[in-house]
Design an enzyme around this catalytic site. Structure first.
Site, mmCIF file in Angstrom:
data_model
loop_
_atom_site.group_PDB
_atom_site.id
_atom_site.type_symbol
_atom_site.label_atom_id
_atom_site.label_comp_id
_atom_site.label_asym_id
_atom_site.label_seq_id
_atom_site.Cartn_x
_atom_site.Cartn_y
_atom_site.Cartn_z
ATOM 1 N N LYS A 257 -9.853 -5.376 10.405
ATOM 2 C CA LYS A 257 -10.972 -4.791 9.655
ATOM 3 C C LYS A 257 -12.276 -4.789 10.464
ATOM 4 O O LYS A 257 -13.095 -3.880 10.319
ATOM 5 C CB LYS A 257 -11.177 -5.536 8.334
ATOM 6 C CG LYS A 257 -10.075 -5.257 7.323
ATOM 7 C CD LYS A 257 -10.369 -5.927 6.006
ATOM 8 C CE LYS A 257 -9.182 -5.775 5.066
ATOM 9 N NZ LYS A 257 -9.438 -6.355 3.750
ATOM 10 N N SER B 86 0.799 -1.227 0.000
ATOM 11 C CA SER B 86 0.000 0.000 0.000
ATOM 12 C C SER B 86 0.834 1.281 0.000
ATOM 13 O O SER B 86 0.495 2.214 -0.741
ATOM 14 C CB SER B 86 -0.975 -0.011 1.182
ATOM 15 O OG SER B 86 -1.914 -1.040 0.984
#
Ligand code: ATR
Length: 274
Positions: free
Chosen positions: A69, A20
């Site tokens: 998450k 990322s």
């Protein structure tokens, strides 16, 4: 005086191999946005504190990856409908009132990679989704939004697939079964299990895969994934790994934060070439 760049980060554990930071650095360069994006290793018990610390240090936006998450879903004060149903948040930001918002961009990323980058239709097609964990829950709404004729969710533990059918049933034609009952043919098979990590492949019937079946593994690696190799050996001619999904979900997060959509093709090509 130098104005400090806007701060973004991805939080996860482990995080060392995350692509990322490199992806967002490429997006920033390409769009001319001045920002910094770093990878933060967060101890498993300290997620909530880490988010608070990031925002008290004037951070603007976060990506959240394994295993946080669901914690991010709990932490968000407001969220998009798609994140609520997904039970997971991978993108956090604050609105002008200071409220912490959550969204999940994995489903959009997957569907964009399939339909835009690879030009494979979902509408009107029979889709088999393998797995019933968080990864699959996070993408089902986006798949169903494309109006496939049927979505069959097959899982080792059938009851987990049945739970997903209850959650997503109102969005389209979706059913659950075990791997060996997933009788084809299917136009598209999406692997969202982590079976490959143990070098295993789901015991699908012979009818599931044929030459016309597109096979998509949400995982990716330098080597072809175990699942995609196995699918090719069973006759699939189009096999795709999850690199494009990774870049597309990042692009969607970037758009949320910066209101600019980066070009993904050149970023995917760059990683493909490495
Ligand atoms: P994730 O968030 O990555 O989806 P998860 O919730 O642990 O992680 O789900 C992992 C998925 O991979 C599940 O569908 C799991 O099947 P079960 O629900 O039966 O556990 C599936 N999976 C993991 N190892 C597997 C294996 N060796 N064979 C088949 N399926 C497997």
């Amino acid at each position: 005086m130098n104005v400090a760049a806007d701060q973004y980060a991805v939080m996860g554990n482990p995080i060392g191999h995350s692509k990322s930071p490199a992806i967002h650095a490429m997006f920033a360069k390409q769009t001319g946005e001045k920002l910094r994006y770093e990878a933060l290793l967060v101890p498993t018990e300290e997620f909530s504190e880490a988010v608070e610390q990031f925002y008290s240090n004037k951070g603007l936006g976060l990506n959240i990856t394994v295993p946080f998450k669901q914690d991010a879903w709990n932490k968000a004060e407001r969220m998009t409908d798609r994140a609520r149903r997904a039970g997971a948040v991978n993108t956090l930001w604050k609105d002008e009132t200071g409220a912490l918002w959550g969204d999940t961009t994995d489903g959009v990323g997957l569907v964009r990679d399939i339909t835009v980058n690879h030009k494979v239709d979902i509408e009107g097609r029979r889709v088999l989704v393998l797995g019933a964990g968080g990864a699959v829950r996070g993408v089902l709404e986006s798949i169903l939004e494309k109006n496939p004729s049927a979505v069959v969710v097959a899982n080792r533990t059938v009851s987990r697939a049945e739970e997903l059918v209850k959650l997503f049933g109102e969005l389209g034609n979706i059913s659950a079964c075990g791997f060996s009952e997933a009788e084809g043919p299917f136009d598209l098979i999406i692997n969202g299990t982590s079976a490959s990590l143990q070098g295993e492949c789901p015991p699908l019937p012979q009818t599931a895969i044929n030459q016309q079946t597109t096979v998509y593994d949400m995982m990716y690696g330098v080597e072809e994934t175990v699942f995609n190799r196995w699918a090719r050996e069973r006759g699939a001619q189009t096999v795709i790994d999850g690199l494009g999904m990774l870049v597309e979900q990042a692009a969607e997060s970037f758009s949320i934060w910066r209101n600019k959509r980066p070009e993904t093709a050149q970023v995917i090509a760059k990683f493909r070439g490495e």
